[in-house]
Motif scaffolding. Sequence first.
Motif, PDB file in Angstrom:
ATOM      1  N   ASN A 154     -89.835 -39.827  27.437  1.00 54.50           N
ATOM      2  CA  ASN A 154     -89.300 -38.848  28.377  1.00 54.50           C
ATOM      3  C   ASN A 154     -90.001 -37.520  28.172  1.00 54.50           C
ATOM      4  O   ASN A 154     -90.037 -37.002  27.063  1.00 54.50           O
ATOM      5  N   LYS A 155     -90.563 -36.980  29.246  1.00 59.39           N
ATOM      6  CA  LYS A 155     -91.305 -35.727  29.152  1.00 59.39           C
ATOM      7  C   LYS A 155     -90.800 -34.754  30.209  1.00 59.39           C
ATOM      8  O   LYS A 155     -90.817 -35.043  31.398  1.00 59.39           O
ATOM      9  N   GLN A 156     -90.352 -33.594  29.742  1.00 60.87           N
ATOM     10  CA  GLN A 156     -89.833 -32.536  30.614  1.00 60.87           C
ATOM     11  C   GLN A 156     -90.932 -32.002  31.531  1.00 60.87           C
ATOM     12  O   GLN A 156     -92.055 -31.775  31.090  1.00 60.87           O
ATOM     13  N   ILE A 157     -90.597 -31.823  32.802  1.00 57.17           N
ATOM     14  CA  ILE A 157     -91.498 -31.188  33.753  1.00 57.17           C
ATOM     15  C   ILE A 157     -90.939 -29.798  34.020  1.00 57.17           C
ATOM     16  O   ILE A 157     -89.801 -29.655  34.452  1.00 57.17           O
ATOM     17  N   ASN A 158     -91.746 -28.769  33.758  1.00 54.97           N
ATOM     18  CA  ASN A 158     -91.293 -27.403  34.007  1.00 54.97           C
ATOM     19  C   ASN A 158     -92.177 -26.746  35.062  1.00 54.97           C
ATOM     20  O   ASN A 158     -93.074 -27.366  35.607  1.00 54.97           O
ATOM     21  N   LYS A 159     -91.935 -25.476  35.317  1.00 55.55           N
ATOM     22  CA  LYS A 159     -92.630 -24.752  36.388  1.00 55.55           C
ATOM     23  C   LYS A 159     -94.140 -24.685  36.186  1.00 55.55           C
ATOM     24  O   LYS A 159     -94.889 -24.558  37.150  1.00 55.55           O
ATOM     25  N   ASP A 160     -94.618 -24.799  34.957  1.00 54.65           N
ATOM     26  CA  ASP A 160     -96.046 -24.716  34.651  1.00 54.65           C
ATOM     27  C   ASP A 160     -96.691 -26.086  34.434  1.00 54.65           C
ATOM     28  O   ASP A 160     -97.827 -26.171  33.989  1.00 54.65           O
ATOM     29  N   ASP A 207     -84.876 -18.450  36.872  1.00 55.19           N
ATOM     30  CA  ASP A 207     -83.788 -17.900  36.074  1.00 55.19           C
ATOM     31  C   ASP A 207     -83.904 -18.448  34.659  1.00 55.19           C
ATOM     32  O   ASP A 207     -84.529 -19.484  34.426  1.00 55.19           O
ATOM     33  N   GLU A 208     -83.268 -17.792  33.710  1.00 58.94           N
ATOM     34  CA  GLU A 208     -83.372 -18.211  32.308  1.00 58.94           C
ATOM     35  C   GLU A 208     -82.862 -19.630  32.068  1.00 58.94           C
ATOM     36  O   GLU A 208     -83.277 -20.282  31.129  1.00 58.94           O
ATOM     37  N   ASN A 209     -81.978 -20.146  32.929  1.00 64.87           N
ATOM     38  CA  ASN A 209     -81.435 -21.488  32.747  1.00 64.87           C
ATOM     39  C   ASN A 209     -82.161 -22.539  33.591  1.00 64.87           C
ATOM     40  O   ASN A 209     -81.725 -23.679  33.649  1.00 64.87           O
ATOM     41  N   GLN A 210     -83.238 -22.155  34.267  1.00 67.16           N
ATOM     42  CA  GLN A 210     -83.942 -23.088  35.138  1.00 67.16           C
ATOM     43  C   GLN A 210     -85.298 -23.472  34.553  1.00 67.16           C
ATOM     44  O   GLN A 210     -85.936 -22.686  33.865  1.00 67.16           O
ATOM     45  N   PHE A 211     -85.723 -24.688  34.881  1.00 63.06           N
ATOM     46  CA  PHE A 211     -87.047 -25.166  34.503  1.00 63.06           C
ATOM     47  C   PHE A 211     -87.999 -25.103  35.689  1.00 63.06           C
ATOM     48  O   PHE A 211     -89.198 -24.998  35.538  1.00 63.06           O
ATOM     49  N   CYS A 234     -82.368 -27.248  38.592  1.00 67.00           N
ATOM     50  CA  CYS A 234     -83.171 -28.462  38.776  1.00 67.00           C
ATOM     51  C   CYS A 234     -83.634 -28.993  37.434  1.00 67.00           C
ATOM     52  O   CYS A 234     -83.925 -28.223  36.520  1.00 67.00           O
ATOM     53  N   HIS A 235     -83.744 -30.293  37.362  1.00 64.65           N
ATOM     54  CA  HIS A 235     -84.254 -30.928  36.151  1.00 64.65           C
ATOM     55  C   HIS A 235     -85.185 -32.048  36.583  1.00 64.65           C
ATOM     56  O   HIS A 235     -84.771 -32.959  37.300  1.00 64.65           O
ATOM     57  N   TRP A 236     -86.443 -31.955  36.182  1.00 64.19           N
ATOM     58  CA  TRP A 236     -87.430 -32.983  36.487  1.00 64.19           C
ATOM     59  C   TRP A 236     -87.974 -33.514  35.168  1.00 64.19           C
ATOM     60  O   TRP A 236     -88.205 -32.770  34.228  1.00 64.19           O
ATOM     61  N   MET A 280     -89.308 -41.603  37.429  1.00 64.42           N
ATOM     62  CA  MET A 280     -88.995 -40.217  37.078  1.00 64.42           C
ATOM     63  C   MET A 280     -87.550 -39.852  37.399  1.00 64.42           C
ATOM     64  O   MET A 280     -86.921 -40.457  38.263  1.00 64.42           O
ATOM     65  N   TYR A 281     -87.090 -38.850  36.692  1.00 63.96           N
ATOM     66  CA  TYR A 281     -85.793 -38.217  36.923  1.00 63.96           C
ATOM     67  C   TYR A 281     -86.103 -36.947  37.707  1.00 63.96           C
ATOM     68  O   TYR A 281     -86.768 -36.044  37.195  1.00 63.96           O
ATOM     69  N   LEU A 282     -85.655 -36.886  38.966  1.00 65.68           N
ATOM     70  CA  LEU A 282     -85.953 -35.748  39.831  1.00 65.68           C
ATOM     71  C   LEU A 282     -84.675 -35.334  40.551  1.00 65.68           C
ATOM     72  O   LEU A 282     -84.163 -36.086  41.381  1.00 65.68           O
ATOM     73  N   THR A 283     -84.177 -34.157  40.248  1.00 66.32           N
ATOM     74  CA  THR A 283     -82.949 -33.708  40.897  1.00 66.32           C
ATOM     75  C   THR A 283     -83.025 -32.219  41.215  1.00 66.32           C
ATOM     76  O   THR A 283     -83.723 -31.468  40.550  1.00 66.32           O
ATOM     77  N   ASP A 284     -82.283 -31.827  42.238  1.00 64.67           N
ATOM     78  CA  ASP A 284     -82.255 -30.417  42.631  1.00 64.67           C
ATOM     79  C   ASP A 284     -80.908 -29.762  42.322  1.00 64.67           C
ATOM     80  O   ASP A 284     -80.660 -28.635  42.709  1.00 64.67           O
ATOM     81  N   HIS A 285     -80.038 -30.483  41.603  1.00 64.45           N
ATOM     82  CA  HIS A 285     -78.710 -29.946  41.301  1.00 64.45           C
ATOM     83  C   HIS A 285     -78.257 -30.446  39.930  1.00 64.45           C
ATOM     84  O   HIS A 285     -78.443 -31.613  39.596  1.00 64.45           O
ATOM     85  N   TYR A 286     -77.638 -29.572  39.167  1.00 61.20           N
ATOM     86  CA  TYR A 286     -77.231 -29.901  37.798  1.00 61.20           C
ATOM     87  C   TYR A 286     -76.220 -31.043  37.707  1.00 61.20           C
ATOM     88  O   TYR A 286     -76.101 -31.701  36.686  1.00 61.20           O
TER      89      TYR A 286
END
Length: 172
Positions: free
Chosen positions: A55-61, A85-89, A116-118, A136-142
């Motif tokens: 499992n590998k986190q996908i963030n904004k970068d 925001d500080e709580n968003q990836f 969001c969590h990808w 993949m795990y792709l969601t737009d809501h917690y």
Amino acid sequence: PSVLTIQPFYDAILDAEDEMSGKEVKVNGQDEPIFLVKGGNFIQGMIVKTVSGENKQINKDFDETYNFANKTYRLKVESESNKVDENQFIADNSKLVLSVGKTKQILYSVKECSFCHWQINWIGDLDNDGKLDFYMYLTDHYNVANQKLFLSSQAENGKLVKEVAEFTTTGC
């Protein structure tokens, strides 16, 4: 091929003391399979080539390349803004883009991100066509979890993959 055992299971949120409305699914011979697929044109007993099984986190970068069968796959997050925001990836108005050479495809996009969590769960060649597939795990809501399976063998003309399965769960 796998043999599944499905048994009633106590759901601590939904069930009364004497109820068992949940279902426990076990795969004989495996502790924790990554995913299960029924049907499809898979060769029984074949070894599935895996590029990444963690499992590998996908963030904004996020911007990574994967080499497979003499091709370079690039998976990248593209955003209108890097502000999160500080709580968003992932930032609002972001896209997860897959490309090979000049072919480019948006796999998932969001207008608004409510935490969001990808995440990449698995990359390999599930359908044995010599091209990469993605789970993949792709969601737009917690409070919503979406697991998506993308297969290359099902891709439409000019595309790299096609979403062929989704498993969605919602919290309380």
